[in-house]
Design a protein around this motif. Structure first.
Motif, short mmCIF file in Angstrom:
data_model
loop_
_atom_site.label_atom_id
_atom_site.label_comp_id
_atom_site.label_asym_id
_atom_site.label_seq_id
_atom_site.Cartn_x
_atom_site.Cartn_y
_atom_site.Cartn_z
N GLU A 33 0.83 -1.20 0.00
CA GLU A 33 0.00 0.00 0.00
C GLU A 33 0.87 1.25 0.00
OE1 GLU A 33 -2.88 -0.69 3.14
OE2 GLU A 33 -3.45 -2.49 2.02
N ASN A 34 2.02 1.20 0.68
CA ASN A 34 2.90 2.37 0.74
C ASN A 34 4.35 1.88 0.66
OD1 ASN A 34 4.44 4.61 1.46
ND2 ASN A 34 2.81 5.43 2.77
N THR A 50 3.50 -6.84 8.02
CA THR A 50 2.27 -6.25 7.45
C THR A 50 1.20 -7.33 7.23
OG1 THR A 50 3.71 -4.66 6.38
CG2 THR A 50 1.44 -4.75 5.58
N GLU A 57 7.25 3.50 0.14
CA GLU A 57 8.26 4.26 0.89
C GLU A 57 8.20 3.94 2.39
OE1 GLU A 57 8.15 8.36 -0.18
OE2 GLU A 57 9.91 8.82 1.05
N ALA A 58 6.96 3.82 2.90
CA ALA A 58 6.80 3.51 4.32
C ALA A 58 7.34 2.10 4.62
CB ALA A 58 5.33 3.62 4.72
N THR A 59 7.21 1.19 3.66
CA THR A 59 7.70 -0.18 3.86
C THR A 59 9.23 -0.20 3.85
OG1 THR A 59 5.71 -0.95 2.73
CG2 THR A 59 7.42 -2.59 3.14
#
Ligand code: CP
Length: 312
Positions: A11-12, A306, A14-16
């Motif tokens: 889903e994200n 996640t 960069e956050a991962t």
């Protein structure tokens, strides 16, 4: 995220990447999350890094781990309605559902056959697990993609390169065997999601799938492409146009210290020394391949965390 089949599953992105870097600093902070949860690692092909790093990632999260080498099990049938009176002893429909009785997450490795472009594009094995297992599936390299590697590569660049918008070059290298496109495909997708200047260099006849490289500069002149590179990622792949064939083994494409300049050197490993890249590169401080392999654990851990959060 229901399954990790591709980088697009995240889903994200960069956050991962940031989560993987946090987990590298504090690997055991979520060790309760996977308690009494099991992952089954199912291998249709060989592996060193993916096998061990995914197992380590799962253990860091408190999970139990089972490994199945399919070559030690029954020959699997994938066809619908097949009269199974020849070499196949078990249908993928039963096999996937049975494995799912023992595991909360299943991770699968099944390479491209490289004989039939259309057949490989169906991702027969990965999609059969997604269709029948009923538990989250993690792609540990499929016919077309290696998203755990692609995520790792972004993590490694982020932690290594301080320059804003670095120049990253994916350079094809010679290899005696026909290798799949999965690693290169996922590296391209990964770089499209990062703030980098990205160039691919490969010989004529070795362009990757244009659907994946759309919008990226492909330069058939390696010397030109490598000019002012900050990161050089070397990888062999077989021809996509002349599907799965080795039509070029020109050793001039091997990566050398001279060509590398001041760039850092990346490769997913395993690598054939003095065929793909010369010793002087791998043995230099510019090579980050060991760090890259280490980061496989934290990229896998970010993905498993996640998925676990969605099933608890
Ligand atoms: N890079 C990588 O996937 O290594 P293995 O094939 O050894 O798992």
């Amino acid at each position: 995220m229901k399954h990790y089949s591709n980088l697009e599953s995240l889903e994200n992105f960069e956050a991962t990447v940031d989560l993987a870097l946090e987990l590298k600093k504090n690997p055991f902070v979520f060790e309760e999350l996977g308690k009494r949860k099991t992952i089954a690692l199912v291998f249709f092909n060989n592996s060193l890094r993916t096998r061990l790093s995914t197992e380590k990632a799962a253990r860091n999260l408190g999970m139990d781990v089972m490994v199945l080498n399919v070559s030690d099990s029954w020959n699997l049938e994938f066809g619908d309605g097949t009269v199974m009176n020849l070499d196949t002893a078990e249908h993928i429909k039963e096999a996937t559902q049975v494995i799912a009785q023992y595991a909360d997450i299943i991770a699968v490795r099944a390479f491209a056959g490289l004989k039939d472009k259309v057949a490989d594009a169906t991702e027969k094995v990965l999609n059969a697990f997604i269709k029948y297992a009923g538990v989250p599936i993690v792609n540990m390299e499929s016919a077309l993609s290696h998203p755990l590697q692609g995520l790792t590569d972004a993590v490694t660049i982020k932690e290594t390169v301080t320059k804003k918008r670095p120049k990253v070059v994916l350079s094809w290298a010679p290899h005696p065997r026909a290798l799949p496109h999965a690693v290169a495909n996922s590296f391209v997708k990964s770089m499209k999601l990062c703030d980098v200047e990205f160039v691919i260099t490969n010989p004529v006849g070795y362009d990757l799938d244009p659907k994946i490289t759309k919008g990226i500069t492909i330069n058939h002149n390696q010397q030109e492409a490598l000019k002012d590179a900050d990161v050089v990622y070397v990888k062999n792949w077989s021809s996509f146009d002349d599907y799965g064939q080795v039509t070029n083994t020109d050793s001039h494409w091997m990566m050398t210290k001279e060509k590398l300049g001041h760039a850092i050197f990346m490769h997913c490993l395993p690598v054939r020394r003095n065929v793909v890249v010369e010793d002087a590169v791998l043995d230099s401080d510019q090579s980050v391949v060991i760090q890259q392999a280490r980061n496989r654990t934290y990229a896998a851990q970010a993905v498993l965390k996640t998925l676990l959060e969605n099933i608890t």
